[in-house]
Design a protein around this motif. Structure first.
Motif, PDB file in Angstrom:
ATOM      1  N   VAL A  30      -0.948 -64.799 -27.436  1.00  0.00           N
ATOM      2  CA  VAL A  30      -1.242 -64.505 -26.035  1.00  0.00           C
ATOM      3  C   VAL A  30      -2.594 -65.120 -25.702  1.00  0.00           C
ATOM      4  O   VAL A  30      -3.583 -64.866 -26.392  1.00  0.00           O
ATOM      5  N   ILE A  31      -2.624 -65.935 -24.642  1.00  0.00           N
ATOM      6  CA  ILE A  31      -3.857 -66.596 -24.221  1.00  0.00           C
ATOM      7  C   ILE A  31      -4.143 -66.198 -22.781  1.00  0.00           C
ATOM      8  O   ILE A  31      -3.275 -66.316 -21.912  1.00  0.00           O
ATOM      9  N   GLY A  32      -5.369 -65.735 -22.532  1.00  0.00           N
ATOM     10  CA  GLY A  32      -5.797 -65.374 -21.185  1.00  0.00           C
ATOM     11  C   GLY A  32      -7.099 -66.075 -20.837  1.00  0.00           C
ATOM     12  O   GLY A  32      -8.066 -66.008 -21.600  1.00  0.00           O
ATOM     13  N   ASN A  33      -7.126 -66.762 -19.724  1.00  0.00           N
ATOM     14  CA  ASN A  33      -8.307 -67.519 -19.291  1.00  0.00           C
ATOM     15  C   ASN A  33      -8.744 -67.089 -17.895  1.00  0.00           C
ATOM     16  O   ASN A  33      -7.973 -67.202 -16.939  1.00  0.00           O
ATOM     17  N   ASP A  34      -9.966 -66.611 -17.773  1.00  0.00           N
ATOM     18  CA  ASP A  34     -10.560 -66.255 -16.482  1.00  0.00           C
ATOM     19  C   ASP A  34     -11.759 -67.141 -16.127  1.00  0.00           C
ATOM     20  O   ASP A  34     -11.951 -67.499 -14.980  1.00  0.00           O
ATOM     21  N   ASP A  35     -12.572 -67.461 -17.114  1.00  0.00           N
ATOM     22  CA  ASP A  35     -13.889 -68.065 -16.873  1.00  0.00           C
ATOM     23  C   ASP A  35     -13.835 -69.573 -16.681  1.00  0.00           C
ATOM     24  O   ASP A  35     -14.449 -70.340 -17.434  1.00  0.00           O
ATOM     25  N   TYR A  36     -13.132 -69.995 -15.652  1.00  0.00           N
ATOM     26  CA  TYR A  36     -12.989 -71.424 -15.375  1.00  0.00           C
ATOM     27  C   TYR A  36     -14.272 -72.001 -14.797  1.00  0.00           C
ATOM     28  O   TYR A  36     -14.879 -71.428 -13.900  1.00  0.00           O
ATOM     29  N   ASN A  37     -14.662 -73.141 -15.323  1.00  0.00           N
ATOM     30  CA  ASN A  37     -15.807 -73.895 -14.836  1.00  0.00           C
ATOM     31  C   ASN A  37     -15.264 -75.143 -14.128  1.00  0.00           C
ATOM     32  O   ASN A  37     -15.601 -76.269 -14.464  1.00  0.00           O
ATOM     33  N   VAL A  38     -14.352 -74.882 -13.192  1.00  0.00           N
ATOM     34  CA  VAL A  38     -13.656 -75.945 -12.472  1.00  0.00           C
ATOM     35  C   VAL A  38     -13.764 -75.665 -10.985  1.00  0.00           C
ATOM     36  O   VAL A  38     -13.620 -74.526 -10.542  1.00  0.00           O
ATOM     37  N   ILE A  39     -14.021 -76.712 -10.227  1.00  0.00           N
ATOM     38  CA  ILE A  39     -14.117 -76.631  -8.772  1.00  0.00           C
ATOM     39  C   ILE A  39     -12.821 -77.181  -8.179  1.00  0.00           C
ATOM     40  O   ILE A  39     -12.366 -78.261  -8.561  1.00  0.00           O
ATOM     41  N   GLY A  40     -12.231 -76.448  -7.239  1.00  0.00           N
ATOM     42  CA  GLY A  40     -10.986 -76.860  -6.609  1.00  0.00           C
ATOM     43  C   GLY A  40     -11.173 -77.970  -5.598  1.00  0.00           C
ATOM     44  O   GLY A  40     -12.282 -78.421  -5.326  1.00  0.00           O
ATOM     45  N   ASN A  49      -9.676 -63.583 -12.114  1.00  0.00           N
ATOM     46  CA  ASN A  49     -10.194 -62.244 -12.364  1.00  0.00           C
ATOM     47  C   ASN A  49      -9.350 -61.400 -13.304  1.00  0.00           C
ATOM     48  O   ASN A  49      -9.860 -60.453 -13.886  1.00  0.00           O
ATOM     49  N   ASN A  50      -8.084 -61.678 -13.433  1.00  0.00           N
ATOM     50  CA  ASN A  50      -7.204 -60.750 -14.131  1.00  0.00           C
ATOM     51  C   ASN A  50      -6.424 -61.324 -15.296  1.00  0.00           C
ATOM     52  O   ASN A  50      -5.645 -60.612 -15.920  1.00  0.00           O
ATOM     53  N   CYS A  51      -6.604 -62.588 -15.607  1.00  0.00           N
ATOM     54  CA  CYS A  51      -5.780 -63.199 -16.656  1.00  0.00           C
ATOM     55  C   CYS A  51      -6.087 -62.653 -18.048  1.00  0.00           C
ATOM     56  O   CYS A  51      -5.167 -62.442 -18.838  1.00  0.00           O
ATOM     57  N   VAL A  52      -7.347 -62.418 -18.345  1.00  0.00           N
ATOM     58  CA  VAL A  52      -7.691 -61.843 -19.650  1.00  0.00           C
ATOM     59  C   VAL A  52      -7.135 -60.426 -19.737  1.00  0.00           C
ATOM     60  O   VAL A  52      -6.546 -60.044 -20.746  1.00  0.00           O
ATOM     61  N   ASP A  54      -4.549 -59.259 -18.100  1.00  0.00           N
ATOM     62  CA  ASP A  54      -3.091 -59.396 -18.211  1.00  0.00           C
ATOM     63  C   ASP A  54      -2.678 -59.777 -19.632  1.00  0.00           C
ATOM     64  O   ASP A  54      -1.670 -59.288 -20.139  1.00  0.00           O
ATOM     65  N   ALA A  55      -3.450 -60.646 -20.267  1.00  0.00           N
ATOM     66  CA  ALA A  55      -3.141 -61.051 -21.643  1.00  0.00           C
ATOM     67  C   ALA A  55      -3.243 -59.856 -22.591  1.00  0.00           C
ATOM     68  O   ALA A  55      -2.404 -59.683 -23.479  1.00  0.00           O
ATOM     69  N   LYS A  56      -4.241 -59.033 -22.399  1.00  0.00           N
ATOM     70  CA  LYS A  56      -4.389 -57.839 -23.240  1.00  0.00           C
ATOM     71  C   LYS A  56      -3.217 -56.878 -23.040  1.00  0.00           C
ATOM     72  O   LYS A  56      -2.705 -56.297 -24.006  1.00  0.00           O
ATOM     73  N   VAL A  57      -2.787 -56.721 -21.796  1.00  0.00           N
ATOM     74  CA  VAL A  57      -1.641 -55.859 -21.505  1.00  0.00           C
ATOM     75  C   VAL A  57      -0.376 -56.430 -22.137  1.00  0.00           C
ATOM     76  O   VAL A  57       0.444 -55.689 -22.716  1.00  0.00           O
ATOM     77  N   MET A  58      -0.209 -57.735 -22.059  1.00  0.00           N
ATOM     78  CA  MET A  58       0.950 -58.395 -22.669  1.00  0.00           C
ATOM     79  C   MET A  58       0.942 -58.180 -24.179  1.00  0.00           C
ATOM     80  O   MET A  58       1.981 -57.866 -24.782  1.00  0.00           O
ATOM     81  N   LYS A  59      -0.209 -58.327 -24.801  1.00  0.00           N
ATOM     82  CA  LYS A  59      -0.336 -58.105 -26.247  1.00  0.00           C
ATOM     83  C   LYS A  59       0.088 -56.682 -26.604  1.00  0.00           C
ATOM     84  O   LYS A  59       0.864 -56.470 -27.526  1.00  0.00           O
ATOM     85  N   GLU A  60      -0.425 -55.714 -25.869  1.00  0.00           N
ATOM     86  CA  GLU A  60      -0.078 -54.312 -26.130  1.00  0.00           C
ATOM     87  C   GLU A  60       1.422 -54.068 -25.957  1.00  0.00           C
ATOM     88  O   GLU A  60       2.032 -53.340 -26.757  1.00  0.00           O
ATOM     89  N   ALA A  61       2.013 -54.672 -24.952  1.00  0.00           N
ATOM     90  CA  ALA A  61       3.447 -54.479 -24.696  1.00  0.00           C
ATOM     91  C   ALA A  61       4.285 -55.029 -25.852  1.00  0.00           C
ATOM     92  O   ALA A  61       5.229 -54.389 -26.312  1.00  0.00           O
ATOM     93  N   PHE A  62       3.946 -56.226 -26.331  1.00  0.00           N
ATOM     94  CA  PHE A  62       4.695 -56.796 -27.451  1.00  0.00           C
ATOM     95  C   PHE A  62       4.483 -55.994 -28.730  1.00  0.00           C
ATOM     96  O   PHE A  62       5.397 -55.852 -29.539  1.00  0.00           O
ATOM     97  N   GLU A  63       3.278 -55.479 -28.923  1.00  0.00           N
ATOM     98  CA  GLU A  63       3.028 -54.657 -30.109  1.00  0.00           C
ATOM     99  C   GLU A  63       3.869 -53.384 -30.074  1.00  0.00           C
ATOM    100  O   GLU A  63       4.369 -52.940 -31.108  1.00  0.00           O
ATOM    101  N   LYS A  64       4.056 -52.820 -28.894  1.00  0.00           N
ATOM    102  CA  LYS A  64       4.904 -51.625 -28.780  1.00  0.00           C
ATOM    103  C   LYS A  64       6.357 -51.937 -29.129  1.00  0.00           C
ATOM    104  O   LYS A  64       7.088 -51.058 -29.562  1.00  0.00           O
ATOM    105  N   LEU A  65       6.753 -53.184 -28.952  1.00  0.00           N
ATOM    106  CA  LEU A  65       8.111 -53.607 -29.318  1.00  0.00           C
ATOM    107  C   LEU A  65       8.221 -53.988 -30.794  1.00  0.00           C
ATOM    108  O   LEU A  65       9.299 -54.336 -31.262  1.00  0.00           O
ATOM    109  N   GLY A  66       7.096 -53.939 -31.490  1.00  0.00           N
ATOM    110  CA  GLY A  66       7.107 -54.275 -32.910  1.00  0.00           C
ATOM    111  C   GLY A  66       6.624 -55.671 -33.222  1.00  0.00           C
ATOM    112  O   GLY A  66       6.692 -56.106 -34.367  1.00  0.00           O
TER     113      GLY A  66
END
Length: 153
Positions: A30-40, A49-52, A54-66
């Motif tokens: 699971v990879i989560g990236n928030d701290d972009y040093n990129v200008i649009g 703001n929420n990708c890291v 979300d990645a932590k939540v995804m990790k926890e969800a998969f761990e609950k599945l084994g």
């Protein structure tokens, strides 16, 4: 947890805590990236703001599945993305692995029907989105798939 209708032996939490192979054969990067040093294109920051989170939540969800999960956050360079995927695949995708997942929470771009993952460029000079070199500055999704396949022929 069940596998083909049979209860699995052992304690799932203990297995995960000891970083042993998943008792149900699920490996997850699971990879989560928030701290972009990129200008649009309009000059605004592409920080997220929420990708890291979300990645932590995804990790926890998969761990609950084994699943046995590995979390990476705010990967700055394309070469680091490739190396982390390659290392994860060669270390984790063997023996009794039945299914592998890679979850990317962060920016990606589509060009000519191909998906490219965008690292954060967090420690370097600010990048402009319009000046990114797709081959050098992004990671082609097919390269990730090839790395996984090559690690587990």
């Amino acid at each position: 947890m069940f596998d083909n209708g049979k209860t699995l032996d052992g304690n799932l939490a203990d297995s995960i805590a000891r970083n042993q192979p998943s008792p149900v054969g699920i490996e997850v990067l699971v990879i989560g990236n928030d701290d972009y040093n990129v200008i649009g294109r309009r000059g605004g920051s592409l920080k997220l703001n929420n990708c890291v989170r979300d990645a932590k939540v995804m990790k926890e969800a998969f761990e609950k599945l084994g699943g046995r999960c590995h979390l990476e956050t705010n990967i700055a360079e394309p070469r680091h993305v490739r190396k982390k995927v390659k290392d994860w695949a060669s270390e984790r995708l063997k023996d009794s692995v039945r299914i592998a997942f890679i979850s990317w929470a962060g920016h990606s771009l589509a060009r000519n029907g191909a998906t490219h993952l965008v690292p954060t460029f967090g420690k370097g000079e600010t990048q402009q989105l319009s000046k990114l070199d797709f081959e050098e500055d992004t990671v082609h999704l097919l390269d990730i798939i090839k790395a996984v396949r090559n690690a587990n022929p």
